[in-house]
Motif scaffolding. Structure first.
Motif, mmCIF file in Angstrom:
data_model
loop_
_atom_site.group_PDB
_atom_site.id
_atom_site.type_symbol
_atom_site.label_atom_id
_atom_site.label_comp_id
_atom_site.label_asym_id
_atom_site.label_seq_id
_atom_site.Cartn_x
_atom_site.Cartn_y
_atom_site.Cartn_z
ATOM 1 N N TYR A 115 36.188 51.363 20.021
ATOM 2 C CA TYR A 115 35.581 51.653 21.308
ATOM 3 C C TYR A 115 34.101 51.290 21.312
ATOM 4 N N PRO A 116 33.736 50.165 21.905
ATOM 5 C CA PRO A 116 32.320 49.800 21.984
ATOM 6 C C PRO A 116 31.586 50.724 22.947
ATOM 7 N N PHE A 117 30.289 50.781 22.799
ATOM 8 C CA PHE A 117 29.470 51.605 23.694
ATOM 9 C C PHE A 117 29.286 50.839 24.997
ATOM 10 N N ALA A 118 30.389 50.739 25.750
ATOM 11 C CA ALA A 118 30.423 49.924 26.962
ATOM 12 C C ALA A 118 31.217 50.656 28.029
ATOM 13 N N PRO A 119 31.002 50.329 29.317
ATOM 14 C CA PRO A 119 31.729 51.012 30.382
ATOM 15 C C PRO A 119 33.239 50.965 30.212
ATOM 16 N N SER A 120 33.765 49.851 29.727
ATOM 17 C CA SER A 120 35.217 49.706 29.598
ATOM 18 C C SER A 120 35.835 50.769 28.703
ATOM 19 N N SER A 121 35.072 51.298 27.742
ATOM 20 C CA SER A 121 35.622 52.290 26.810
ATOM 21 C C SER A 121 35.832 53.645 27.471
ATOM 22 N N LEU A 122 35.282 53.857 28.662
ATOM 23 C CA LEU A 122 35.443 55.130 29.360
ATOM 24 C C LEU A 122 36.671 55.147 30.263
ATOM 25 N N LYS A 123 37.311 54.029 30.437
ATOM 26 C CA LYS A 123 38.481 53.999 31.314
ATOM 27 C C LYS A 123 39.643 54.745 30.665
ATOM 28 N N THR B 41 23.224 52.680 36.519
ATOM 29 C CA THR B 41 22.042 53.391 36.986
ATOM 30 C C THR B 41 20.850 52.961 36.143
ATOM 31 N N SER B 42 19.692 53.554 36.394
ATOM 32 C CA SER B 42 18.479 53.152 35.685
ATOM 33 C C SER B 42 18.511 53.512 34.209
ATOM 34 N N THR B 43 19.383 54.466 33.813
ATOM 35 C CA THR B 43 19.437 54.886 32.410
ATOM 36 C C THR B 43 20.774 54.576 31.745
ATOM 37 N N GLY B 44 21.727 54.018 32.503
ATOM 38 C CA GLY B 44 23.050 53.765 31.959
ATOM 39 C C GLY B 44 23.434 52.304 31.955
ATOM 40 N N ASN B 45 24.669 52.032 31.498
ATOM 41 C CA ASN B 45 25.118 50.643 31.421
ATOM 42 C C ASN B 45 26.315 50.344 32.318
ATOM 43 N N GLY B 46 26.609 51.252 33.259
ATOM 44 C CA GLY B 46 27.679 50.983 34.201
ATOM 45 C C GLY B 46 28.560 52.194 34.429
ATOM 46 N N GLU C 278 29.149 57.692 32.845
ATOM 47 C CA GLU C 278 28.374 56.535 32.425
ATOM 48 C C GLU C 278 27.748 56.772 31.052
ATOM 49 N N HIS C 279 27.821 55.766 30.189
ATOM 50 C CA HIS C 279 27.083 55.792 28.932
ATOM 51 C C HIS C 279 25.592 55.731 29.233
ATOM 52 N N GLN C 280 24.820 56.600 28.561
ATOM 53 C CA GLN C 280 23.368 56.563 28.690
ATOM 54 C C GLN C 280 22.780 55.676 27.592
ATOM 55 N N VAL C 281 21.985 54.689 27.992
ATOM 56 C CA VAL C 281 21.462 53.714 27.032
ATOM 57 C C VAL C 281 19.948 53.750 26.898
ATOM 58 N N SER C 282 19.287 54.559 27.711
ATOM 59 C CA SER C 282 17.836 54.675 27.602
ATOM 60 C C SER C 282 17.422 56.109 27.916
ATOM 61 N N ALA D 52 19.959 58.863 25.533
ATOM 62 C CA ALA D 52 20.624 57.656 25.056
ATOM 63 C C ALA D 52 21.624 57.994 23.960
ATOM 64 N N GLY D 53 22.788 57.385 24.041
ATOM 65 C CA GLY D 53 23.822 57.617 23.053
ATOM 66 C C GLY D 53 24.852 58.653 23.473
ATOM 67 N N THR D 54 24.680 59.253 24.650
ATOM 68 C CA THR D 54 25.624 60.241 25.150
ATOM 69 C C THR D 54 26.245 59.746 26.455
ATOM 70 N N VAL D 55 27.111 60.583 27.037
ATOM 71 C CA VAL D 55 27.783 60.242 28.294
ATOM 72 C C VAL D 55 27.468 61.308 29.334
ATOM 73 N N LEU D 56 27.178 60.886 30.552
ATOM 74 C CA LEU D 56 26.963 61.777 31.689
ATOM 75 C C LEU D 56 28.081 61.576 32.696
ATOM 76 N N CYS D 57 28.597 62.679 33.257
ATOM 77 C CA CYS D 57 29.618 62.604 34.303
ATOM 78 C C CYS D 57 29.175 63.460 35.481
ATOM 79 N N ALA D 58 29.577 63.065 36.692
ATOM 80 C CA ALA D 58 29.278 63.835 37.898
ATOM 81 C C ALA D 58 30.517 63.902 38.774
ATOM 82 N N LYS D 59 30.754 65.087 39.357
ATOM 83 C CA LYS D 59 31.820 65.269 40.340
ATOM 84 C C LYS D 59 31.178 65.625 41.666
#
Length: 283
Positions: free
Chosen positions: A136-144, A171-176, A188-192, A196-203
């Motif tokens: 699982y790369p640190f990429a949006p596709s890995s969250l599907k 977003t400004s801090t994520g990669n998709g 979304e993966h947080q990259v900055s 950075a290095g974690t995941v944020l989710c919103a409902k």
């Protein structure tokens, strides 16, 4: 907007996290030795407090070998002998029992999280180790895929499952962002920034208002984090995250799987095609 609000609030999360954990079972590596070439590594499994580690390494002659470690984990630490074996069953042989063939010394491990730690081998200094993530790369596709979020705290025990299928902008801090088909839940993966290095989710609801948020770290199929409320304020809800299916829809559980597609019966279709062919080409 919601991801920025969550990021600002989640900076406060570090103080209350639990520090008791069990190392994640799987393939582990010496972090500094990962270079894409054959090397040494080890498999770790901890059940209750018993650690079993199988290590593949090399003799000073260059010949490959393996060791077995069995020890008790106390306060996230374990020290036990590296035991070498010889004389066991080989491919095509009959029944043969291996026998212990000595030990080069003890190995000591201290885990700093469920996926990181430090190890000291005989005649070597302490080095960092980590669970090897090769799928699982640190990429949006890995969250599907389908994810389950279970939280516990003063709000009680809550759970929800979401199927993330739709790719969005970053977003400004994520990669998709990857979202549910209705666009009401996204991660979304947080990259900055400090997250950075974690995941944020919103409902959100249909009016675009935040219902809750999740912030977590995960490895392969499991994650841990905290819940935020509709004001993006930190709650005491600890959240356990589990990936239920891979991005391609394959279940990650033990027994259950999607029902297999039954091949359709083509008898009538084949009969009609035969009749059409018998009539020949139209004039």
């Amino acid at each position: 907007m919601f991801f920025k609000k969550l990021a600002a609030t989640a900076l406060l999360m570090g103080a209350g996290l639990v520090h008791a954990f069990s190392p994640q079972a799987g393939t582990w590596v010496v972090t500094s030795e990962v270079d894409g070439k054959p090397g040494r590594g080890f498999g770790i499994d901890v059940q209750n407090t018993t650690l079993v580690m199988q290590m593949y390494a090399y003799e000073n002659s260059g010949q490959s070998t393996f060791y077995l470690v069995v020890g008790d984990v106390v306060d996230n630490k374990v020290t036990a002998p590296l035991t070498k074996y010889t004389g066991g069953r080989y491919f095509g042989s009959g029944a043969r029992s291996g026998a212990a063939a000595g030990s080069p010394g003890n190995v000591s491990i201290r885990f700093t999280s469920g996926t990181t730690g430090f190890i000291t081998f005989p005649n070597e200094g302490e080095v960092a180790i980590s669970r090897f993530n090769f799928g699982y790369p640190f990429a949006p596709s890995s969250l599907k895929g389908i994810w389950n979020f279970t939280s516990m705290g003063s709000l009680g025990l809550t759970t929800e499952a979401v199927n993330l299928t739709v790719s969005g902008s970053s977003t400004s801090t994520g990669n998709g962002v990857v979202a549910s088909s209705d666009g009401l839940f996204g991660c979304e993966h947080q990259v900055s920034g400090s997250m950075a290095g974690t995941v944020l989710c919103a409902k959100i609801n249909a009016q675009g208002q935040l219902q809750r948020g999740y912030w977590f770290a995960y490895s392969v199929n499991e994650g841990e984090g905290r819940m935020l409320n509709s004001s993006a304020a930190l709650t005491d809800q600890l959240v356990s995250i589990r990936r239920l299916t891979t991005p391609s829809g394959i279940g990650t559980g033990i027994v259950f799987k999607d029902s297999e597609q039954t091949a359709p019966t083509l008898t009538e279709l084949e009969r009609q095609l035969s009749q059409l062919a018998a009539q020949g080409a139209p004039d």
